[in-house]
Structure formats: C-alpha cells, structure tokens
Design an enzyme around this catalytic site. Structure first.
Site, PDB file in Angstrom:
ATOM      1  N   HIS A 306      36.533  35.137  43.185  1.00  0.00           N
ATOM      2  CA  HIS A 306      36.051  33.831  42.324  1.00  0.00           C
ATOM      3  C   HIS A 306      36.065  32.185  43.024  1.00  0.00           C
ATOM      4  O   HIS A 306      37.350  32.332  43.907  1.00  0.00           O
ATOM      5  CB  HIS A 306      36.516  33.907  41.016  1.00  0.00           C
ATOM      6  N   ASP A 363      32.670  38.932  35.949  1.00  0.00           N
ATOM      7  CA  ASP A 363      31.396  39.260  36.595  1.00  0.00           C
ATOM      8  C   ASP A 363      31.023  40.409  36.337  1.00  0.00           C
ATOM      9  O   ASP A 363      30.692  41.019  35.931  1.00  0.00           O
ATOM     10  CB  ASP A 363      30.556  38.173  37.513  1.00  0.00           C
TER      11      ASP A 363
END
Length: 425
Positions: A306, A363
């Site tokens: 991330h 995600d």
C-alpha cells in the site's frame, strides 16, 4: 514560546510557524510565504503538502494505524454497523440511541428517488459505466432539492447528508439494473442499509432476493472500512469543490469522478482482473509469482502492499477474517479462489514479499468478497463510492462550516514559452 522554521533566501531569513497536530504530526505553516518572499513551494502530487487541518480521520502509515474521530478502526469494525460509523464520521461522536433512531429513520425516509429521475436513466446507453451514471445522477438528484439552490444551503445540512447517504445506494443499484436492461427495484422499509442495497441489486419482480446474513455482514464491513481515509484524491476533490461553496451533491459527484480513476478506486477491480488472467493463462499462481520476482518482468502485482501503509494495512487484518468466514459459509471454491489463496500464502510467508512489505491489502480481500457475493467487477468502484460517502460528507461539512475559509487555488510554476508577439503582415 512558539516554535518556528527558518528559511534563508538570498541572504535574508524568514520565519514560519510550526503547526502540531493532536497526534504529534508537525507541519510548517507557509500560508504567508508568497507575500513575504515572493516565492511559492513546488510539490507535485502534494505528497509533502498539508492542504487543511481536519478532525475526521487519522492515518499513520508507518505504524499501520487508522482511526475515525480518534477511535481505532479495529474497535469500530468489531462493534458497530456502517450507518453508526457513518454518523460518527459526519458528526464527530457515536450516536445515542435516540440520535441513531432519528438518523436511521431519515435514511429510510429519503431512500426513494424522485420518480421523474427514472427518465434520466433511460438516456444512458446500456454499456455506460456505472460510475459515470452515478456521478451524473447524484448531480441530477440535487436538482430535486430546492434548498440546494439557496446561497446558505448549509443550514439544511442534516437533511442533505442523510438524503445523499441514503440515495447513493438507490442510484447505484439503478445504474447496475440499467446496464442489464432490468427494471428498478424499490427499497424496502424493513431492510437495513446494506440489506436494501443487495435487494435492489439482485431482486426481480415476483422473485425477490433474500440477502444472506453473511454476505450482508461482509459488505457492511467493506463499507465501514472504506468510510474515510484522510486526504486522498477523491476526498481532496470534494473539499476543493466545496471551497467554491458548491452544494453537497455537486461536491460528492466530483468525488465520484476522482474515485473512478484507475489509480484510485479501481484497485479491487484490478485484483480480480489479475486473478482471472492468471486462471485464463492456465496458471495456478506459481508462474505468476516467478514473474513478479523477476526484475526484468513487467508483471504487476495488484492488491498487495500500500502506498500509505508501509508495514501493514490495518483494514486488511480485519477484513481477512470476514472474507474467510464468508467463503466457508457460502461454500465458495474454484480455481480463481485457489489462486487467491496461493498468492496470499506466498505473500505472508515468502521472504521476497515480506522484505518488501507486499502484504495483502484491503483491496485484495474486498475484491474476493464482492466476487463471492456476485457483484460484477464494473460495480466494485461503485461499492467503494457508497462506503466513502460519509468521509466526503464530513470533509464537505468541515469546509462549509469554516466561515473564514478561502476558495482553494493552488499555484503553479509556469514552464511555457516566454513573452512573444504575433508577427504583423
């Protein structure tokens, strides 16, 4: 004694005050820089620029911390539903039972859209992307609220906020139904927020869909974990538009457009596209992992690591458990999910991934959950938009409530042609 930063320009010293946040973050207040020095700063992408002082969300990417209004995401995800957390984000405190009942009643009261809006949906081609329809229809929904045209429409904020938060589900489901040529389904008064969305997505006249409680809980958690995430691209866009004193619906519609971008809200869709490609190539994930490790390969690994969280994504730790529970409950299996499990196992145990902090992020798991529920990939970013609505509303409120706030107007460094003139014939 206040702390200052000193800038030396052409032998002259200038002092600028240090601003410290409630969690110890420090920034240099350069709001007077241009007036005092004639210079501006250049920070492409705003990665080192604080655009505002906000009280909504705190993110510490180095330590994997996410808090809404000071409360750790782990506590909120364990104890509360998305609507309760939405109230917290918008108003600053968790609601009392009376406040929540009023809030919930308003969500139910405003969940129907004006009947005339159905004609607007008819103007879109069947292949129109749901995010395009959603942005346009949020703006259109605002046309049916006369109070939005008032110069001081902020006095109607409570009504506007609950109407937008409620109707974004209806508009999203209608957009999906439109793409399939299916009739719109009206929301039910006896369903909760997330149940109603799934009902409007998948029910048909005479054959209503009964949402599975495990699916409802998983999707509600996705909404909650995406409810706000500090000054990201779409939230900053909402604040930018709000600074011009545009109404809430126009500002949220702009947020949808920013979120639609592949580098922002499309990450969970990209995860499933990656998994489907691996499956289509006849790979169980082994060859794909080898390509990822190959420095000369251009293989992209989606759903791992991330930009903000340098250690771990706290949302991923929460949603992984819900994802595993859902897949077991619905008895979901098949090559695609086997590939996902293999990638997850490698990322959590392989030194190559561990050394680079390429852990599964939110995600990765939210994409798997939505695939298991049956939500089509083109709707993944729409789900993100529904979840992010409380954060957009809260940030809009901060801008509007600041009576001394100025319209956002970034500067630039001009690199075009210098002064020149048209040759006269």
């Amino acid at each position: 004694m206040s702390e200052n930063a000193t800038l030396t320009l052409n032998g002259k010293k200038f002092k600028f005050p240090i601003v410290e946040g409630s969690e110890g973050e420090k920034g240099i207040n350069i709001s007077g820089l241009r007036n005092e020095t004639g210079y501006i700063t250049l920070d492409e992408g705003y990665g080192n620029t604080g655009s505002c002082q906000s009280q909504v969300t705190f993110v510490d990417g180095d330590h994997g911390i996410l808090r809404y209004r000071g409360i750790p995401i782990e506590e909120l995800a364990t104890n509360f539903s998305f609507p309760r957390v939405a109230y917290l984000i918008i108003y600053g405190e968790l609601p009392t039972e009376d406040q929540y009942h009023q809030f919930s009643d308003n969500l139910t009261r405003f969940q129907m859209i004006h009947e005339d809006m159905k004609f607007h949906f008819q103007g879109f081609p069947s292949y129109a992307h749901p995010m395009a329809i959603l942005s346009a229809m949020i703006n259109a929904a605002g046309c049916f609220i006369p109070e939005l045209n008032e110069k001081n429409s902020a006095k109607h904020f409570d009504m506007q906020a609950t109407r937008l938060l409620s109707q974004v589900r209806t508009l999203s489901a209608y957009a999906y139904r439109k793409s399939l040529g299916l009739p719109a389904m009206y929301p039910k008064r006896n369903y909760n927020y997330t149940q109603n969305f799934l009902h409007m997505m998948f029910s048909t006249p005479g054959d209503e869909f009964e949402p599975d409680p495990a699916a409802v809980a998983a999707l509600d958690l996705i909404f909650l974990l995406h409810a706000d995430h500090e000054q990201n691209c779409s939230t900053s866009t909402v604040r930018m538009v709000a600074s011009s004193r545009s109404n809430l619906f126009a500002s949220a519609a702009a947020g949808v457009c920013a979120l639609w971008g592949y580098h922002h809200g499309g990450a969970n869709q990209a995860v499933l596209e990656m998994l489907h490609k691996i499956e289509k190539d006849g790979d169980d994930g082994t060859k794909f992992i080898e390509n990822v490790k190959d420095a000369d390969s251009k293989t992209r690994l989606m759903g791992f690591g991330h930009r903000v969280y340098k250690n771990h994504d706290p949302r991923a730790l929460i949603i992984k458990q819900r994802c595993d529970t859902l897949l077991d409950k619905l008895n979901i299996n098949g090559p695609l999910f086997d590939i996902a499990k293999k990638l997850e196992e490698v990322a959590l145990n392989d030194d190559y991934f561990k050394e680079r902090n390429l852990y599964p992020n939110v995600d990765f798991y939210s994409g798997l959950i939505m695939e298991a529920i049956g939500i089509p990939r083109e709707m993944f970013t729409v789900i993100f938009a529904i979840g992010r609505m409380p954060g957009w509303i809260a940030n809009y409120k901060e801008v509007i409530d600041n009576t001394k706030g100025k319209i956002y107007r970034p500067r630039q460094i001009y690199q075009g042609k210098p002064l020149r003139h048209v040759d006269a014939e």
